[in-house]
Design a protein around this motif. Structure first.
Motif, short mmCIF file in Angstrom:
data_model
loop_
_atom_site.label_atom_id
_atom_site.label_comp_id
_atom_site.label_asym_id
_atom_site.label_seq_id
_atom_site.Cartn_x
_atom_site.Cartn_y
_atom_site.Cartn_z
N ALA A 113 0.85 -1.18 0.04
CA ALA A 113 -0.11 0.08 -0.06
C ALA A 113 0.81 1.24 0.03
O ALA A 113 0.53 2.25 -0.87
CB ALA A 113 -0.83 0.17 1.10
N ILE A 114 1.66 1.23 0.83
CA ILE A 114 2.85 2.49 0.74
C ILE A 114 3.59 2.69 -0.54
O ILE A 114 3.68 3.85 -1.18
CB ILE A 114 3.89 2.17 2.00
N GLY A 115 4.03 1.58 -1.05
CA GLY A 115 4.81 1.63 -2.39
C GLY A 115 3.88 2.42 -3.27
O GLY A 115 3.93 2.91 -3.99
N ALA A 116 2.40 1.51 -3.67
CA ALA A 116 1.67 1.83 -4.57
C ALA A 116 1.07 3.18 -4.52
O ALA A 116 0.97 4.09 -5.42
CB ALA A 116 0.59 0.83 -4.74
N GLY A 117 0.90 3.60 -3.21
CA GLY A 117 0.15 5.06 -3.01
C GLY A 117 1.01 5.98 -3.14
O GLY A 117 0.84 6.95 -3.93
N VAL A 118 2.46 5.69 -2.62
CA VAL A 118 3.28 6.76 -2.98
C VAL A 118 3.61 7.02 -4.74
O VAL A 118 3.59 8.29 -4.98
CB VAL A 118 4.70 6.48 -2.25
N LEU A 119 3.97 5.95 -5.29
CA LEU A 119 4.08 6.01 -6.74
C LEU A 119 2.94 6.71 -7.41
O LEU A 119 3.00 7.46 -8.30
CB LEU A 119 4.41 4.60 -7.21
N SER A 120 1.80 6.11 -6.86
CA SER A 120 0.68 6.88 -7.65
C SER A 120 0.41 8.36 -7.30
O SER A 120 0.02 9.22 -8.35
CB SER A 120 -0.57 6.18 -7.23
N ALA A 121 0.98 8.91 -6.12
CA ALA A 121 0.88 10.17 -5.98
C ALA A 121 2.01 10.96 -6.63
O ALA A 121 1.53 12.21 -7.03
CB ALA A 121 0.86 10.48 -4.42
N VAL A 122 3.15 10.67 -6.72
CA VAL A 122 4.42 11.24 -6.97
C VAL A 122 4.32 11.21 -8.81
O VAL A 122 4.35 12.06 -9.46
CB VAL A 122 5.77 10.38 -7.03
N GLN A 124 1.18 11.20 -10.60
CA GLN A 124 -0.21 11.59 -10.58
C GLN A 124 -0.75 11.70 -12.08
O GLN A 124 0.04 12.21 -12.91
CB GLN A 124 -0.61 12.63 -9.93
N TYR A 125 -1.72 10.94 -12.39
CA TYR A 125 -2.44 11.07 -13.77
C TYR A 125 -1.33 10.58 -15.01
O TYR A 125 -1.25 11.09 -15.99
CB TYR A 125 -2.76 12.61 -14.16
N THR A 126 -0.58 9.65 -14.74
CA THR A 126 0.47 9.00 -15.63
C THR A 126 -0.02 7.48 -15.72
O THR A 126 -0.76 7.16 -14.97
CB THR A 126 1.91 9.15 -15.10
N PRO A 127 0.47 6.78 -16.55
CA PRO A 127 0.34 5.36 -16.72
C PRO A 127 0.30 4.55 -15.58
O PRO A 127 -0.23 3.53 -15.34
CB PRO A 127 1.15 4.84 -17.97
N THR A 128 1.35 4.94 -14.83
CA THR A 128 1.91 4.25 -13.46
C THR A 128 0.49 4.54 -12.50
O THR A 128 0.08 3.63 -11.83
CB THR A 128 3.25 4.84 -12.73
N ASP A 129 -0.06 5.61 -12.47
CA ASP A 129 -1.02 5.91 -11.46
C ASP A 129 -2.15 5.30 -11.93
O ASP A 129 -3.07 4.80 -11.16
CB ASP A 129 -1.40 7.54 -11.69
N TYR A 130 -2.45 5.49 -13.15
CA TYR A 130 -3.84 4.61 -13.61
C TYR A 130 -3.82 3.12 -13.69
O TYR A 130 -4.80 2.53 -13.22
CB TYR A 130 -3.95 4.93 -15.22
N THR A 131 -2.71 2.53 -13.71
CA THR A 131 -2.49 1.12 -13.58
C THR A 131 -2.58 0.61 -12.17
O THR A 131 -3.51 -0.15 -11.66
CB THR A 131 -0.83 0.62 -13.90
N PHE A 132 -1.96 1.48 -11.13
CA PHE A 132 -2.32 1.08 -9.72
C PHE A 132 -3.70 1.19 -9.23
O PHE A 132 -4.25 0.54 -8.39
CB PHE A 132 -1.24 2.11 -8.67
N THR A 133 -4.42 2.26 -9.84
CA THR A 133 -5.73 2.63 -9.62
C THR A 133 -6.74 1.70 -9.95
O THR A 133 -7.64 0.99 -9.12
CB THR A 133 -6.03 3.93 -10.31
N PHE A 134 -6.14 0.99 -11.07
CA PHE A 134 -7.15 -0.05 -11.60
C PHE A 134 -7.00 -1.37 -10.72
O PHE A 134 -7.97 -2.08 -10.62
CB PHE A 134 -6.63 -0.34 -13.29
N ILE A 135 -5.79 -1.64 -10.41
CA ILE A 135 -5.41 -2.81 -9.44
C ILE A 135 -6.07 -2.66 -8.33
O ILE A 135 -6.69 -3.52 -7.80
CB ILE A 135 -3.98 -3.04 -9.31
N GLY A 136 -5.95 -1.38 -7.73
CA GLY A 136 -6.62 -1.11 -6.59
C GLY A 136 -8.32 -1.55 -6.53
O GLY A 136 -8.66 -2.36 -5.47
N PHE A 137 -8.82 -0.73 -7.22
CA PHE A 137 -10.34 -0.97 -7.77
C PHE A 137 -10.69 -2.50 -7.92
O PHE A 137 -11.42 -2.92 -7.46
CB PHE A 137 -10.84 0.06 -8.60
N LEU A 138 -9.77 -3.12 -8.64
CA LEU A 138 -10.07 -4.52 -9.10
C LEU A 138 -10.22 -5.23 -7.92
O LEU A 138 -11.12 -6.04 -7.64
CB LEU A 138 -9.01 -5.05 -9.93
N PHE A 139 -9.00 -5.34 -6.99
CA PHE A 139 -9.13 -6.40 -5.56
C PHE A 139 -10.14 -5.72 -4.67
O PHE A 139 -10.57 -6.40 -3.99
CB PHE A 139 -7.77 -6.15 -5.20
#
Length: 326
Positions: A113-122, A124-139
């Motif tokens: 959670a810390i790794g994915a949350g920090v990377l998504s925030a840093v 933001q609105y990049t493919p990395t952020d969208y990927t972690f967002t998709f994975i998060g909502f999927l699970f």
């Protein structure tokens, strides 16, 4: 810090007592422990039923039953189950099995959670952020029993085929009649632990990573972060010493509150993987209306939830020293 911990302990004591009252009332009104004896054919003699009611303390008023139970519980006496087995060693044996999964799953979920949350925030609105967002909502949208069943049916087959031998197991917390060296036993426990731990961790990670992303974004937009950057501090120093430390405080709160839900998820996961842990013990207690098992299970779980919240309070003070003086 010591005075801060003592104050939190003093607050926790009445909270545990209140939990004990609620737990006792819940169990006392959840079912009749004598229903099995009363419904038999041929009928059980009334003297036998009265004797059983006396052994369980059911012939006393509710306040007297609570006082007797609480006094015994404080001394470590959790009574006997309907089958005449001492509850305390039985619960401890099952708890060791469940805590093995819950602790590892919580640690794994927090790290992810810390790794994915920090990377998504840093990012933001990049493919990395969208990927972690998709994975998060999927699970997040997956029930834990469904994810556990998928891992059991497909994950084990693929992993065992990849290694060319059985390294992942889908039934039980360990192999029956396990013998050998400590290394052999450790490998067997790990093989049984992988899939249930991953299933439980992914469900928790999904929610916690969203909180971490939101709090990290909020911190990154703060004035003191902009000031730190304007002073010429390196990006890594700003992230680790200033941003991340403050962004962890809300995550600590969420993890402490959700620890009860993690135990609830563990109950379901144990059923899917046929673990004989606290989940199986809870189901057994509910099915048989075993008062002492249910009381011990719920009370120990309540104490663990209060304990984790106490740990969270201490971590607040570690992350932000201003809290301990507030």
């Amino acid at each position: 810090m010591l005075s801060f911990i003592i104050r939190r302990l003093l607050i926790a004591i009445p909270l545990v007592l209140l939990s004990s009252v609620l737990v006792f009332l819940l169990v006392a009104n959840s079912g009749d422990p004598l229903a099995d004896l009363q419904g038999r054919n041929p009928p059980v003699p009334p003297q036998v039923i009265e004797q059983r009611a006396h052994e369980l303390g059911l012939d006393k008023p509710l306040p007297a039953r609570y006082a007797t139970w609480l006094g015994n519980f404080v001394q470590g006496d959790m009574g006997k189950s309907i089958r005449g087995v001492e509850v305390r060693p039985l619960l401890w044996q099952r708890m060791k099995v469940t805590l093995r999964m819950v602790v590892l799953a919580s640690i794994l979920a927090i790290i992810l959670a810390i790794g994915a949350g920090v990377l998504s925030a840093v990012k933001q609105y990049t493919p990395t952020d969208y990927t972690f967002t998709f994975i998060g909502f999927l699970f997040l949208s997956m029930p834990v029993f469904w994810l556990a069943a998928l891992l059991k049916e497909y994950g084990a087959i693929r992993l065992n085929k990849l290694f060319g031998e059985q390294v992942v197991y889908t039934v039980g917390a360990s192999s029956p009649n396990l013998t050998g060296s400590f290394g052999t036993k450790l490998a067997d426990w790990a093989g049984h632990l992988i899939l249930p731990t991953v299933a439980l961790a992914l469900i928790s990670f999904a929610a916690w990573s969203r909180y971490q992303r939101a709090t990290m974004l909020d911190v990154l937009g703060s004035d003191y972060i902009r000031l730190a950057r304007a002073k010429g501090l390196s990006r890594s120093r700003v992230m680790t010493r200033h941003a991340l430390r403050n962004a962890l405080i809300p995550l600590v709160t969420v993890v402490a509150i959700d620890i009860g839900a993690v135990f609830g998820g563990a109950v379901i996961t144990e059923r899917v993987f046929s673990w004989q842990g606290m989940g199986a013990l809870l189901v057994q207690g509910v099915q048989t209306s075993d008062v002492n098992i249910l009381l011990a299970w719920l009370m120990v779980t309540s104490v663990l939830v209060v304990l984790f919240n106490l740990i969270a309070d201490v971590l607040y003070a570690v992350l932000d020293p201003r809290i301990r003086y507030g």
